[in-house]
Design an enzyme around this catalytic site. Structure first.
Site, PDB file in Angstrom:
ATOM      1  N   ASP A  23      33.744  36.552  31.206  1.00 46.44           N
ATOM      2  CA  ASP A  23      34.204  36.325  29.841  1.00 46.44           C
ATOM      3  C   ASP A  23      33.151  35.546  29.068  1.00 46.44           C
ATOM      4  O   ASP A  23      32.122  35.135  29.619  1.00 46.44           O
ATOM      5  CB  ASP A  23      35.566  35.629  29.840  1.00 46.44           C
ATOM      6  CG  ASP A  23      35.568  34.275  30.538  1.00 46.44           C
ATOM      7  OD1 ASP A  23      34.560  33.543  30.466  1.00 46.44           O
ATOM      8  OD2 ASP A  23      36.598  33.942  31.153  1.00 46.44           O
TER       9      ASP A  23
ATOM     10  N   HIS B  85      22.487  47.213  48.800  1.00 44.41           N
ATOM     11  CA  HIS B  85      23.726  46.911  49.505  1.00 44.41           C
ATOM     12  C   HIS B  85      23.933  45.400  49.601  1.00 44.41           C
ATOM     13  O   HIS B  85      23.063  44.674  50.067  1.00 44.41           O
ATOM     14  CB  HIS B  85      23.681  47.540  50.901  1.00 44.41           C
ATOM     15  CG  HIS B  85      24.949  47.420  51.652  1.00 44.41           C
ATOM     16  ND1 HIS B  85      24.976  47.263  53.006  1.00 44.41           N
ATOM     17  CD2 HIS B  85      26.242  47.421  51.245  1.00 44.41           C
ATOM     18  CE1 HIS B  85      26.230  47.179  53.405  1.00 44.41           C
ATOM     19  NE2 HIS B  85      27.013  47.273  52.358  1.00 44.41           N
TER      20      HIS B  85
ATOM     21  N   ASN C 262      36.967  37.124  34.856  1.00 46.62           N
ATOM     22  CA  ASN C 262      35.675  37.185  35.539  1.00 46.62           C
ATOM     23  C   ASN C 262      35.854  37.894  36.873  1.00 46.62           C
ATOM     24  O   ASN C 262      36.896  37.770  37.507  1.00 46.62           O
ATOM     25  CB  ASN C 262      35.135  35.774  35.814  1.00 46.62           C
ATOM     26  CG  ASN C 262      35.097  34.918  34.574  1.00 46.62           C
ATOM     27  OD1 ASN C 262      34.382  35.209  33.634  1.00 46.62           O
ATOM     28  ND2 ASN C 262      35.900  33.853  34.569  1.00 46.62           N
TER      29      ASN C 262
ATOM     30  N   TYR D 128      39.790  33.057  32.718  1.00 47.92           N
ATOM     31  CA  TYR D 128      39.544  33.570  34.066  1.00 47.92           C
ATOM     32  C   TYR D 128      39.271  35.073  34.128  1.00 47.92           C
ATOM     33  O   TYR D 128      39.452  35.700  35.171  1.00 47.92           O
ATOM     34  CB  TYR D 128      40.689  33.188  35.010  1.00 47.92           C
ATOM     35  CG  TYR D 128      40.927  31.706  35.062  1.00 47.92           C
ATOM     36  CD1 TYR D 128      40.083  30.888  35.811  1.00 47.92           C
ATOM     37  CD2 TYR D 128      41.951  31.112  34.351  1.00 47.92           C
ATOM     38  CE1 TYR D 128      40.276  29.512  35.847  1.00 47.92           C
ATOM     39  CE2 TYR D 128      42.156  29.735  34.377  1.00 47.92           C
ATOM     40  CZ  TYR D 128      41.313  28.949  35.132  1.00 47.92           C
ATOM     41  OH  TYR D 128      41.510  27.595  35.171  1.00 47.92           O
TER      42      TYR D 128
ATOM     43  N   HIS E  18      38.441  28.683  41.229  1.00 45.45           N
ATOM     44  CA  HIS E  18      37.497  28.948  40.140  1.00 45.45           C
ATOM     45  C   HIS E  18      36.183  28.173  40.300  1.00 45.45           C
ATOM     46  O   HIS E  18      35.117  28.705  40.016  1.00 45.45           O
ATOM     47  CB  HIS E  18      38.143  28.639  38.789  1.00 45.45           C
ATOM     48  CG  HIS E  18      37.323  29.071  37.624  1.00 45.45           C
ATOM     49  ND1 HIS E  18      36.964  30.390  37.412  1.00 45.45           N
ATOM     50  CD2 HIS E  18      36.785  28.371  36.605  1.00 45.45           C
ATOM     51  CE1 HIS E  18      36.242  30.476  36.311  1.00 45.45           C
ATOM     52  NE2 HIS E  18      36.116  29.263  35.793  1.00 45.45           N
TER      53      HIS E  18
END
Length: 130
Positions: free
Chosen positions: A28, A20, A121, A119, A97
């Protein structure tokens, strides 16, 4: 032979070992990997496997409670942003980012795809099934 959709040994082992709150990054081909974070490299060539294909396959076996995206995704990669939204994942948060890349240092692993769009990801945070 394993019956579930994830046949890659390293990826299957990772998912089975999660607790957990553990984080898994699907990224990418260009996402940098922080020192010490294991990489499960699935990339074969440009676009293979794709980000959304990999994400969908991982989600078939991994219970998640939330996910994190880069703020820039929606403006720079509408196709991937729309694909993620269509999956109706629980509790979304987004960060710049640069912060996203810093968060990857705490991941159990980064799964590298052949995706070559910006981006593409996501950080998946493991949930529990009970």
């Amino acid at each position: 032979m394993k019956k579930g959709p994830v046949l890659n040994i390293a990826l299957s082992r990772l998912i089975a070992s999660l607790g957990h709150g553990d984080m898994v990054v699907i990224g990418d081909a260009g996402l940098p990997v922080p020192p010490g974070v294991p990489v499960i490299d699935l990339a074969l060539t440009h676009g293979v496997p794709g980000f959304l294909q990999t994400l969908t396959t991982v989600l078939a076996e991994m219970q998640i409670e939330r996910h994190v995206l880069a703020d820039e995704l929606a403006a720079k990669n509408m196709k991937v942003a729309t694909g993620i939204a269509a999956l109706h994942l629980p509790e979304r948060s987004s960060v710049p980012h640069d912060e996203f890349k810093r968060l990857t240092a705490s991941a159990r692993a980064i799964v590298r795809t052949g995706e070559c769009t910006p981006y593409a990801n996501i950080i998946l945070v493991a949930g529990v099934v009970f």
